[in-house]
Enzyme design. Sequence first.
Site, PDB file in Angstrom:
ATOM      1  N   LYS A  57       0.943  -1.439  -0.146  1.00 30.83           N
ATOM      2  CA  LYS A  57      -0.017  -0.102  -0.037  1.00 30.83           C
ATOM      3  C   LYS A  57       0.915   1.409  -0.080  1.00 30.83           C
ATOM      4  O   LYS A  57       0.697   2.094  -0.700  1.00 30.83           O
ATOM      5  CB  LYS A  57      -0.829   0.167   1.128  1.00 30.83           C
ATOM      6  CG  LYS A  57      -2.069  -0.972   1.027  1.00 30.83           C
ATOM      7  CD  LYS A  57      -2.769  -1.079   2.491  1.00 30.83           C
ATOM      8  CE  LYS A  57      -3.654  -2.272   2.585  1.00 30.83           C
ATOM      9  NZ  LYS A  57      -4.041  -2.299   3.850  1.00 30.83           N
ATOM     10  N   GLN A 101      -4.759  -1.098  10.040  1.00 29.72           N
ATOM     11  CA  GLN A 101      -4.536  -2.443   9.621  1.00 29.72           C
ATOM     12  C   GLN A 101      -5.061  -3.498  10.368  1.00 29.72           C
ATOM     13  O   GLN A 101      -4.649  -3.680  11.266  1.00 29.72           O
ATOM     14  CB  GLN A 101      -3.161  -2.732   9.454  1.00 29.72           C
ATOM     15  CG  GLN A 101      -2.546  -3.786   8.323  1.00 29.72           C
ATOM     16  CD  GLN A 101      -3.009  -3.722   7.100  1.00 29.72           C
ATOM     17  OE1 GLN A 101      -3.390  -2.514   6.453  1.00 29.72           O
ATOM     18  NE2 GLN A 101      -3.429  -4.756   6.437  1.00 29.72           N
ATOM     19  N   ASP A 124     -10.669   2.984   4.206  1.00 32.51           N
ATOM     20  CA  ASP A 124     -11.115   1.664   3.814  1.00 32.51           C
ATOM     21  C   ASP A 124     -12.590   1.761   3.703  1.00 32.51           C
ATOM     22  O   ASP A 124     -13.288   0.494   3.548  1.00 32.51           O
ATOM     23  CB  ASP A 124     -10.630   0.820   4.949  1.00 32.51           C
ATOM     24  CG  ASP A 124      -9.128   0.192   4.925  1.00 32.51           C
ATOM     25  OD1 ASP A 124      -8.756   0.164   3.802  1.00 32.51           O
ATOM     26  OD2 ASP A 124      -8.538  -0.379   5.879  1.00 32.51           O
TER      27      ASP A 124
END
Length: 301
Positions: A57, A101, A124
């Site tokens: 990422k 995460q 997200d």
Amino acid sequence: MTADVDATVLAGAPLAAEIREGVRKRVALLRERGIVPGLSIVTVGEPPSGNPYVRSKCRAAEEVGARARVTRLAPDVSESTLRATLREISADRSVHGVILQLPIPAPLRDEQHLEDIDPEKDVDGIHPLNVGRWVNGLTAHRPATPLGIVELLHRHAGDLAGKHAVVVGRSRIVGRPLSVFLSERTRGMNATVTLCHSETRDLASYTTRADVLIVAMGRRRAIGAAEVRPGAIVIDVGIHPVEHPVPGGPKYEGDVDYEAVRRVASAITPVPGGVGPLTVAMLLSNLADAAERSAGPAATS
Ligand code: NDP
């Protein structure tokens, strides 16, 4: 076994490259205005060797001209420290996208800490406010993996109206949002959706009736040819390192037995190189959205 016809391979990489190129141009325009999109990832208990998803990422963000940084917290970090960290990063004006995460180790709870992220920066798309908005068809950040799958289906599957889509797996980031997006009353979607999970009885009785089968179980090669309707489109979200790789052989495999299923499906995503690159591309697109929204409209001369 030999096959009459092999499935079309739905490679995600070319589409992902197109999306990333679009993002790169958007980032360049933002940079001309003095804004450098910033991505900040918080990990809890990351192994010393690092997390390959986090690395990819960050690398992808930097490749499109954004900034990326990682805050690594110990596995036994307290709830209050994690909360304070996420809130502090969310308040930083140079940060436009914040990712916690997942999964985070127990006793910490995902759902509690997702609310510590500013919903505008939740790239997200899983903050409860964003979930509530996209469930209701409102503009919001949406989770990147399902967004990528929708893009791939738009491109390769045609109109899904009335088709039967079976999603295996109901996770917060993949299966559940995908079931919502596929059933939306929007152009290209309107599928009839069945959402399966570990308590589903006789899974094959559902998967063999799917026009589009999306597998996000996190179980290596769990779906074989007998579980797939001939001619179905199969999207494999799973990714697992091959347990005993042979030199020159594949290093990763999916939730679907690719070699067997490609002989019955009409189209199938490979692992790696299918859904994975699209996830990263859509995440970057969410980051560009967040940075553009925070910058406001560009002045016109
Ligand atoms: P989770 O582990 O969070 O969820 C797995 C889901 O599969 C759960 O809903 C579980 O049901 C269901 N499931 C497990 N076993 C069975 C079974 N035997 N029959 C039916 N359903 C079952 O996984 P994620 O959604 O986060 O990820 C799934 C896979 O995709 C993983 O391999 C992950 O690494 C990969 N992944 C890949 C991405 C990419 O970009 N390529 C992005 C995200 C994930 P229950 O809810 O009842 O437990």
